[in-house]
Design a protein around this motif. Structure first.
Motif, PDB file in Angstrom:
ATOM      1  N   ALA A  65      10.364 -15.090  17.750  1.00 42.72           N
ATOM      2  CA  ALA A  65      11.525 -14.278  17.948  1.00 42.72           C
ATOM      3  C   ALA A  65      11.871 -13.083  17.043  1.00 42.72           C
ATOM      4  N   GLY A  66      10.680 -13.010  16.183  1.00 45.30           N
ATOM      5  CA  GLY A  66      10.394 -12.251  15.519  1.00 45.30           C
ATOM      6  C   GLY A  66      10.082 -10.976  16.758  1.00 45.30           C
ATOM      7  N   ILE A  67       9.044 -10.854  16.910  1.00 43.33           N
ATOM      8  CA  ILE A  67       7.841 -10.733  18.445  1.00 43.33           C
ATOM      9  C   ILE A  67       9.317  -9.662  19.264  1.00 43.33           C
ATOM     10  N   LYS A  68       9.947 -10.564  19.557  1.00 48.01           N
ATOM     11  CA  LYS A  68      10.818 -10.313  20.935  1.00 48.01           C
ATOM     12  C   LYS A  68      11.714  -9.105  20.352  1.00 48.01           C
ATOM     13  N   MET A  69      12.462  -8.490  19.524  1.00 43.51           N
ATOM     14  CA  MET A  69      13.163  -8.143  18.760  1.00 43.51           C
ATOM     15  C   MET A  69      12.403  -6.787  18.925  1.00 43.51           C
ATOM     16  N   VAL A  70      11.588  -6.376  18.995  1.00 41.82           N
ATOM     17  CA  VAL A  70      10.497  -5.109  19.184  1.00 41.82           C
ATOM     18  C   VAL A  70      10.571  -4.661  20.465  1.00 41.82           C
ATOM     19  N   PRO A  71      11.857  -3.234  20.989  1.00 42.00           N
ATOM     20  CA  PRO A  71      11.858  -2.825  21.782  1.00 42.00           C
ATOM     21  C   PRO A  71      10.775  -2.805  22.409  1.00 42.00           C
ATOM     22  N   ILE A  72      11.170  -2.586  24.112  1.00 43.59           N
ATOM     23  CA  ILE A  72       9.570  -2.599  25.286  1.00 43.59           C
ATOM     24  C   ILE A  72       8.991  -3.510  24.845  1.00 43.59           C
ATOM     25  N   VAL A  73       7.673  -3.859  24.323  1.00 47.51           N
ATOM     26  CA  VAL A  73       6.796  -4.512  24.275  1.00 47.51           C
ATOM     27  C   VAL A  73       7.214  -6.114  23.065  1.00 47.51           C
ATOM     28  N   VAL A  77       8.622 -29.590  14.255  1.00 47.31           N
ATOM     29  CA  VAL A  77       8.160 -29.028  12.978  1.00 47.31           C
ATOM     30  C   VAL A  77       6.721 -28.444  12.881  1.00 47.31           C
ATOM     31  N   LEU A  78       5.999 -28.316  13.541  1.00 49.42           N
ATOM     32  CA  LEU A  78       4.799 -27.906  13.878  1.00 49.42           C
ATOM     33  C   LEU A  78       4.769 -26.912  14.827  1.00 49.42           C
ATOM     34  N   ALA A  79       5.972 -26.451  15.533  1.00 53.54           N
ATOM     35  CA  ALA A  79       5.763 -25.753  16.983  1.00 53.54           C
ATOM     36  C   ALA A  79       6.957 -24.694  16.206  1.00 53.54           C
ATOM     37  N   ALA A  80       7.224 -24.686  14.935  1.00 47.88           N
ATOM     38  CA  ALA A  80       9.234 -23.584  14.395  1.00 47.88           C
ATOM     39  C   ALA A  80       8.097 -22.226  14.165  1.00 47.88           C
ATOM     40  N   PRO A  81       6.592 -22.339  12.915  1.00 51.75           N
ATOM     41  CA  PRO A  81       6.134 -21.065  12.729  1.00 51.75           C
ATOM     42  C   PRO A  81       6.039 -20.096  13.966  1.00 51.75           C
ATOM     43  N   CYS A  82       5.023 -20.978  15.037  1.00 50.35           N
ATOM     44  CA  CYS A  82       5.450 -20.365  16.537  1.00 50.35           C
ATOM     45  C   CYS A  82       6.761 -20.098  17.082  1.00 50.35           C
ATOM     46  N   ARG A  83       7.986 -20.326  17.042  1.00 54.28           N
ATOM     47  CA  ARG A  83       8.940 -20.315  17.878  1.00 54.28           C
ATOM     48  C   ARG A  83       9.916 -19.375  16.533  1.00 54.28           C
ATOM     49  N   ILE A  84       9.477 -18.827  15.516  1.00 54.42           N
ATOM     50  CA  ILE A  84       9.893 -17.728  14.240  1.00 54.42           C
ATOM     51  C   ILE A  84       9.404 -16.191  14.800  1.00 54.42           C
ATOM     52  N   ALA A  85       7.763 -17.087  14.260  1.00 52.30           N
ATOM     53  CA  ALA A  85       7.248 -15.705  14.984  1.00 52.30           C
ATOM     54  C   ALA A  85       7.301 -15.294  16.734  1.00 52.30           C
ATOM     55  N   ALA A 128       6.426  -8.814  26.130  1.00 48.12           N
ATOM     56  CA  ALA A 128       5.042  -9.498  26.572  1.00 48.12           C
ATOM     57  C   ALA A 128       4.271  -9.524  25.350  1.00 48.12           C
ATOM     58  N   ALA A 129       4.751  -8.809  23.767  1.00 49.04           N
ATOM     59  CA  ALA A 129       3.154  -9.475  23.091  1.00 49.04           C
ATOM     60  C   ALA A 129       3.358 -10.487  22.340  1.00 49.04           C
ATOM     61  N   ALA A 130       5.506 -11.482  22.498  1.00 46.94           N
ATOM     62  CA  ALA A 130       5.533 -12.988  22.730  1.00 46.94           C
ATOM     63  C   ALA A 130       4.976 -13.562  23.104  1.00 46.94           C
ATOM     64  N   LEU A 131       4.201 -12.980  24.246  1.00 45.94           N
ATOM     65  CA  LEU A 131       3.618 -14.463  24.720  1.00 45.94           C
ATOM     66  C   LEU A 131       3.020 -15.498  24.283  1.00 45.94           C
TER      67      LEU A 131
END
Length: 56
Positions: free
Chosen positions: A31-39, A21-29, A42-45
């Protein structure tokens, strides 16, 4: 005594499931960042690392 034992058996999984439950916000963020094309990947690391530390 049986009620106390039953209560303990029911509460132990709840205590250990809190990490997800505590890790859910990190995982959701992440997933949202990984939708950005090209970067996105890398930005989601950092958010992936955050989730990995909280919930290995």
């Amino acid at each position: 005594m049986n009620r106390l034992r039953l209560l303990a058996v029911l509460l132990i999984p709840i205590l250990f499931s809190g990490c997800g439950v505590l890790a859910a916000p990190c995982r959701i963020a992440s997933a949202g960042i990984k939708m950005v094309p090209i970067v996105g990947h890398a930005a989601a690391l950092p958010t992936d690392a955050c989730a990995a530390v909280i919930d290995p």
